[in-house]
Design an enzyme around this catalytic site. Structure first.
Site, PDB file in Angstrom:
ATOM      1  N   ASP A   1       1.188  -1.332   0.595  1.00  0.00           N
ATOM      2  CA  ASP A   1      -0.466   0.266  -0.139  1.00  0.00           C
ATOM      3  C   ASP A   1       0.995   1.482  -0.328  1.00  0.00           C
ATOM      4  O   ASP A   1       0.808   2.480   0.373  1.00  0.00           O
ATOM      5  CB  ASP A   1      -1.315   0.115   0.745  1.00  0.00           C
ATOM      6  CG  ASP A   1      -1.845  -0.851   1.126  1.00  0.00           C
ATOM      7  OD1 ASP A   1      -2.265  -1.252   0.095  1.00  0.00           O
ATOM      8  OD2 ASP A   1      -1.857  -2.072   2.609  1.00  0.00           O
TER       9      ASP A   1
ATOM     10  N   LYS B   1       2.346   1.965  -4.886  1.00  0.00           N
ATOM     11  CA  LYS B   1       3.017   2.219  -6.285  1.00  0.00           C
ATOM     12  C   LYS B   1       2.530   1.573  -7.307  1.00  0.00           C
ATOM     13  O   LYS B   1       2.439   2.128  -8.286  1.00  0.00           O
ATOM     14  CB  LYS B   1       3.044  -0.006  -6.283  1.00  0.00           C
ATOM     15  CG  LYS B   1       4.245   0.101  -4.628  1.00  0.00           C
ATOM     16  CD  LYS B   1       4.480  -1.472  -4.867  1.00  0.00           C
ATOM     17  CE  LYS B   1       2.938  -2.429  -4.126  1.00  0.00           C
ATOM     18  NZ  LYS B   1       2.386  -2.289  -3.161  1.00  0.00           N
TER      19      LYS B   1
ATOM     20  N   GLY C   1      -4.582  -4.248  -4.416  1.00  0.00           N
ATOM     21  CA  GLY C   1      -5.041  -3.135  -4.594  1.00  0.00           C
ATOM     22  C   GLY C   1      -4.869  -1.916  -4.967  1.00  0.00           C
ATOM     23  O   GLY C   1      -4.002  -1.413  -4.095  1.00  0.00           O
ATOM     24  N   HIS C   2      -4.478  -2.015  -6.106  1.00  0.00           N
ATOM     25  CA  HIS C   2      -4.314  -0.389  -6.483  1.00  0.00           C
ATOM     26  C   HIS C   2      -4.769   0.450  -6.874  1.00  0.00           C
ATOM     27  O   HIS C   2      -5.899   0.194  -8.026  1.00  0.00           O
ATOM     28  CB  HIS C   2      -2.910  -0.122  -7.940  1.00  0.00           C
ATOM     29  CG  HIS C   2      -1.309  -1.473  -7.619  1.00  0.00           C
ATOM     30  ND1 HIS C   2      -1.336  -1.801  -8.216  1.00  0.00           N
ATOM     31  CD2 HIS C   2      -1.130  -1.602  -6.691  1.00  0.00           C
ATOM     32  CE1 HIS C   2      -0.747  -2.654  -8.551  1.00  0.00           C
ATOM     33  NE2 HIS C   2      -0.801  -2.482  -6.688  1.00  0.00           N
TER      34      HIS C   2
ATOM     35  N   GLN D   1       2.158  -6.284  -3.216  1.00  0.00           N
ATOM     36  CA  GLN D   1       2.406  -6.206  -1.951  1.00  0.00           C
ATOM     37  C   GLN D   1       3.456  -5.122  -1.692  1.00  0.00           C
ATOM     38  O   GLN D   1       3.772  -3.939  -1.742  1.00  0.00           O
ATOM     39  CB  GLN D   1       2.397  -7.755  -0.837  1.00  0.00           C
ATOM     40  CG  GLN D   1       1.135  -8.334  -1.611  1.00  0.00           C
ATOM     41  CD  GLN D   1       0.674  -8.949  -1.891  1.00  0.00           C
ATOM     42  OE1 GLN D   1       1.132  -9.594  -3.434  1.00  0.00           O
ATOM     43  NE2 GLN D   1      -1.036  -8.520  -2.442  1.00  0.00           N
TER      44      GLN D   1
HETATM   45  P1  IMP Z   1      -2.388 -13.387   2.030  1.00  0.00           P
HETATM   46  O1  IMP Z   1      -1.960 -12.591   0.668  1.00  0.00           O
HETATM   47  O2  IMP Z   1      -4.374 -12.732   1.316  1.00  0.00           O
HETATM   48  O3  IMP Z   1      -2.310 -14.574   2.113  1.00  0.00           O
HETATM   49  O4  IMP Z   1      -2.648 -11.966   3.056  1.00  0.00           O
HETATM   50  C1  IMP Z   1      -0.925 -11.657   3.721  1.00  0.00           C
HETATM   51  C2  IMP Z   1      -0.681 -10.672   4.550  1.00  0.00           C
HETATM   52  O5  IMP Z   1       0.000  -9.686   3.467  1.00  0.00           O
HETATM   53  C3  IMP Z   1      -1.771 -10.149   5.139  1.00  0.00           C
HETATM   54  O6  IMP Z   1      -1.457  -9.951   6.842  1.00  0.00           O
HETATM   55  C4  IMP Z   1      -2.709  -8.788   4.218  1.00  0.00           C
HETATM   56  O7  IMP Z   1      -3.250  -8.450   5.348  1.00  0.00           O
HETATM   57  C5  IMP Z   1      -1.311  -8.982   3.923  1.00  0.00           C
HETATM   58  N1  IMP Z   1      -2.253  -8.158   2.288  1.00  0.00           N
HETATM   59  C6  IMP Z   1      -1.812  -9.330   1.218  1.00  0.00           C
HETATM   60  N2  IMP Z   1      -2.385  -8.214  -0.087  1.00  0.00           N
HETATM   61  C7  IMP Z   1      -1.618  -7.303   0.573  1.00  0.00           C
HETATM   62  C8  IMP Z   1      -1.907  -5.668  -0.349  1.00  0.00           C
HETATM   63  O8  IMP Z   1      -1.856  -5.135  -1.625  1.00  0.00           O
HETATM   64  N3  IMP Z   1      -2.069  -4.758   0.408  1.00  0.00           N
HETATM   65  C9  IMP Z   1      -0.879  -4.940   1.453  1.00  0.00           C
HETATM   66  N4  IMP Z   1      -1.523  -5.722   2.712  1.00  0.00           N
HETATM   67  C10 IMP Z   1      -1.800  -7.227   1.724  1.00  0.00           C
END
Ligand code: IMP
Length: 433
Positions: free
Chosen positions: A13, A16, A40-41, A224
């Site tokens: 977040d 990017k 999510g962008h 991420q």
């Molecule tokens: P997962 O990717 O759904 O398995 O989640 C694993 C961890 O990554 C959790 O703490 C989510 O909140 C975090 N996470 C996954 N995708 C994002 C993102 O795009 N932005 C911020 N945190 C993310």
């Protein structure tokens, strides 16, 4: 030719999406290399707001082609929905998007398995996005996953799917998971989706190599952030893919020798969604202010983001594992109203100052951050287009970050719009784009 990786330097977040969208028109292809629709962008263009989850940011630039690489995991329903939404807004997706035949497929039962494992007694809950990302990558590394190429051959798909479905039923029975799953319906739906994405599917590594041979420039887009990387992040509070720069090569089939530069994106402060250690978190009114001013709510799940102060040891660590050439600092404007801005400049554990990032989450949680307060600028930064025109305390703040992290600050974002980004003249970033 100059190929650039753009990725998050913190916990995701960082903005990017905006940076990739801004730079995309200087590149011929934008390629995503890991993650799935957990990312999510949010991109604002005038009055229009676009939330991209799977499709790379370059899609909003009409002359840029986009690639979903082999390192990405794909929920076909989510992909098709995203394509349709973009096309409704008048954006040509079908002629510009290529999907790797080696990417793995997320099925609805992956979400269910995730729910089950998050809820299990004695398990550390990660606070995932509940999109089935982890279980899909588990199937990938367990060598039982189903790839996009498998969907293109109906007979092969049925055979692989039935084996995988049987596995999941055993798992569900073992863990007393009672939620009904219609495996036959999922199979049928998948076959239908497969036909719809068929024209987009190809060997994207070959496509990228061919593009490079024709002198085209590629921008690799990370999802991420480094601290969520499966190897280098705050394990186990991480995502299940290689979000760090190395993932750009494994996740697209483009070798390290073809990468010319790496740009890290970092907020002027820091946020995290989900559980896990966060040494410089601000749980008080200042954290609430950052959340309010920065509109810090997840783009995918809507969850409030945890907020805190810029963390120098963390940035030095992510610069080390990624080899950042340059940094883009985002959301500087969120700090405009602060009289003083704390910055975490060191970590202490059991009274000792740390030289390295601890490997265990228990140590990370026990860290005592060392802060230095820098003066705020109490003046608006939005609308400023040159680094030299920023308030002097804002320039000092940025210079402090630059000196203490050891990475140049090549760009500064001071608002959500495309044109609210300053590219500093004479920087590596300027040369790389
Ligand atoms: P997962 O990717 O759904 O398995 O989640 C694993 C961890 O990554 C959790 O703490 C989510 O909140 C975090 N996470 C996954 N995708 C994002 C993102 O795009 N932005 C911020 N945190 C993310």
């Amino acid at each position: 030719m100059s190929n650039l990786i753009v990725l998050g330097a913190q916990w995701g977040d960082e903005g990017k999406g905006k940076v990739v969208d801004l730079l995309a028109d200087r590149f011929d292809v934008v390629a995503r290399y890991q993650g799935g629709h957990n990312a999510g962008h949010t991109i604002y263009i005038g009055e229009q707001k676009f939330v991209l989850k799977l499709i790379p940011g370059g899609i909003l630039r009409p002359n840029t082609e986009v690639v979903i690489g082999n390192g990405v995991v794909i929920d076909l329903a989510a992909l098709i929905e995203e394509i349709e939404k973009l096309e409704e807004s008048g954006i040509d997706v079908r002629n510009r998007l290529r999907v790797s035949n080696r990417a793995h497929v997320i099925f609805p039962f992956h979400r269910l398995i995730e729910k089950m494992s998050e809820a299990r007694e004695n398990r550390i809950p990660i606070g995932t996005t509940s999109r089935g990302i982890g279980p899909c990558y588990e199937d990938k590394t367990g060598r039982r996953g189903i790839r996009v190429a498998d969907l293109m051959d109906a007979e092969n798909f049925r055979m692989l799917y039935d084996i995988l479905a049987a596995d999941k039923q055993i798992l569900a029975a073992t863990f007393h998971l009672d939620e009904p799953v219609n495996y036959a319906e999922i199979r049928e739906k998948t076959e239908e989706y497969a036909q719809r994405i068929r024209p987009l599917v190809c060997d994207t590594a070959a496509f990228l190599h061919e593009a490079m041979a024709r002198g085209k420039r590629i921008l690799f887009e990370g999802a991420q952030g480094t601290m969520l990387d499966i190897d280098h992040g705050t394990y186990p509070f991480v995502t299940s893919s290689s979000a760090a720069a190395g993932g750009a090569c494994t996740g697209t089939g483009v070798p390290p020798t073809k990468i010319d530069g790496i740009a890290g994106v970092s907020k002027a402060y820091i946020t995290r969604v989900g559980s896990g250690p966060f040494p410089s978190e601000s749980k008080d009114a200042a954290g609430d202010l950052l959340r309010r001013e920065g509109n810090e709510f997840g783009a995918v799940t809507g969850r409030p983001r945890r907020c805190g102060w810029f963390d120098v040891p963390l940035l030095r660590y992510t610069a080390m594992v990624n080899g950042f050439d340059t940094l883009v600092i985002t959301k500087l404007d969120v700090l405009d109203h602060l009289e003083q801005i704390p910055v975490c400049i060191g970590y202490r554990l059991c009274g000792k100052e740390l030289k390295e990032m601890p490997a265990t989450y228990r140590e990370l949680e026990a860290i005592q951050p060392i802060y230095k307060a820098l003066p705020g600028w109490l003046a608006p930064t939005r609308g400023i287009s040159r680094f030299e025109d920023l308030p002097s305390a804002a320039r000092d703040y940025l210079r402090f970050l630059e000196e203490s992290t050891g990475v140049e600050i090549g760009g500064v974002s001071i608002g959500p719009e495309r044109n609210e980004t300053i590219i500093r003249t004479g920087t590596k970033l300027q040369r790389l784009i």
